[in-house]
Design a protein around this motif. Sequence first.
Motif, short mmCIF file in Angstrom:
data_model
loop_
_atom_site.label_atom_id
_atom_site.label_comp_id
_atom_site.label_asym_id
_atom_site.label_seq_id
_atom_site.Cartn_x
_atom_site.Cartn_y
_atom_site.Cartn_z
N ALA A 61 0.68 -1.18 -0.11
CA ALA A 61 0.22 -0.21 -0.34
C ALA A 61 0.55 1.13 -0.12
O ALA A 61 0.27 2.49 -0.47
N LEU A 62 2.04 1.26 0.61
CA LEU A 62 2.58 2.67 0.62
C LEU A 62 3.91 2.82 -0.37
O LEU A 62 4.06 3.84 -1.10
N TYR A 63 3.50 1.42 -1.09
CA TYR A 63 4.95 1.58 -2.53
C TYR A 63 3.92 1.56 -3.27
O TYR A 63 3.83 3.05 -4.27
N GLY A 64 2.78 2.05 -3.88
CA GLY A 64 1.33 1.64 -4.08
C GLY A 64 1.56 1.45 -5.87
O GLY A 64 2.37 0.27 -6.03
N GLY A 65 1.27 2.31 -6.67
CA GLY A 65 1.00 1.71 -7.66
C GLY A 65 0.23 0.21 -8.67
O GLY A 65 -0.67 0.30 -7.94
N SER A 66 1.07 -0.67 -9.15
CA SER A 66 0.79 -2.08 -9.81
C SER A 66 0.82 -2.56 -8.04
O SER A 66 -0.02 -3.66 -8.36
N ALA A 67 1.28 -2.05 -7.58
CA ALA A 67 1.45 -3.25 -6.23
C ALA A 67 0.11 -3.04 -5.14
O ALA A 67 -0.55 -4.06 -4.52
N ALA A 68 -0.23 -2.07 -5.34
CA ALA A 68 -1.17 -1.81 -4.53
C ALA A 68 -2.62 -2.39 -3.82
O ALA A 68 -3.27 -2.44 -5.86
N VAL A 69 -3.63 -3.47 -3.83
CA VAL A 69 -5.14 -4.03 -4.29
C VAL A 69 -5.54 -3.19 -3.13
O VAL A 69 -5.74 -2.38 -2.34
N ARG A 70 -6.88 -4.02 -2.77
CA ARG A 70 -7.78 -3.92 -2.60
C ARG A 70 -7.39 -3.47 -0.91
O ARG A 70 -6.57 -4.46 -0.67
N PRO A 71 -7.56 -2.29 -0.23
CA PRO A 71 -9.03 -1.71 -0.30
C PRO A 71 -8.22 0.15 -1.56
O PRO A 71 -8.32 0.63 -1.51
N PHE A 72 -7.12 -0.25 -1.59
CA PHE A 72 -6.15 1.39 -2.77
C PHE A 72 -5.36 0.05 -3.67
O PHE A 72 -5.23 1.26 -4.48
N SER A 73 -6.71 -0.45 -4.64
CA SER A 73 -6.89 -0.53 -6.22
C SER A 73 -7.29 0.45 -7.26
O SER A 73 -5.90 0.24 -7.81
#
Length: 329
Positions: free
Chosen positions: A113-125
Amino acid sequence: MMRAMAATSTTAPVGVRSAGVDLLRIVGIAAVVVGHVWTDPVTRAAVYPWHVPLFFVLTGYFWTPGRPMAGELRKRWRSLGLPYVVWFVLLFAALLAADAATGEVAEGAFRNALYGGSAAVRPFSAFWFVSVLFLLALAYRAVERFPVAAWALALTGLAVAYLAPEVVTAGPLGAFLVPACLVFVLAGRLLRQLRPHLSAPVAAILLAVGAGLVVTGLSAPLDLKAGDFGTPVLGVVTAVLISAGLVTLAEELDRRTTPGAARTVNRLSACGIAVVLSHAAVLWVLHTPPGGGWPHLAAALLLPWAFALVALRTPASPFLLGTDGPGRR
């Protein structure tokens, strides 16, 4: 997706928002939610070829040339950066609470979640989209005076995406996707130049050709978060054709929209960033399966939009919606 793209219509007086384009934004956001509820091939073919590229095209279409970089940074921070941070903090706290209560949060979820981008999944999709749009606007502002260099950067980024998608998805906050996505912003700038020559019938043809490429299987759907730009060349062309057709037809609606309807559409569009950033949290809470479901779609659309409409009238609107204040865009 919203304030980040000023919405002056070519068919309306300067300073007047295009209700048709605002409506198109609402449809595009709904398509994003649909794509997160269902993952079947039919849904992917219906929305993935255009739903995210549309917003990048709109960024170029409504671009204001010559703004200083400092001004661009302030604008994008208010409309994109601040809501990103606020919603991230809220959802990260919810993830921590869920982990403390159940211990079932997947390993690496906090880091991703902190790295963001393609790595982040729910709830940060959908957070990747907001960070990429933020960085994309700054990148284009840096190169807008050098169109040849801008196109060279975009086409090089696109080539890298086709040859090594794992490279363009490796960056924090989706930063390595920016060069390839720049091609859609440049297409939006070109569309602005051509717009006076595009009629509704021509727009319908563009839309039909783009849809035909998808239906016939000649152009595979895009998944920009995964670094997938579809069928080489044709995937991007299809996205641009569909986006150009939709934008032109949307502006044609302005002549047929009443002031009352326009105000309603404007308010719903103003809620867009909150819906984009929060709808995946609803799907996360509901444990929505890959097969999706209509109740899940209804919840992921109605709950965030209802919350955002209330927030729009409060002092929290700049933080949650990226607006200038209660009731203002």
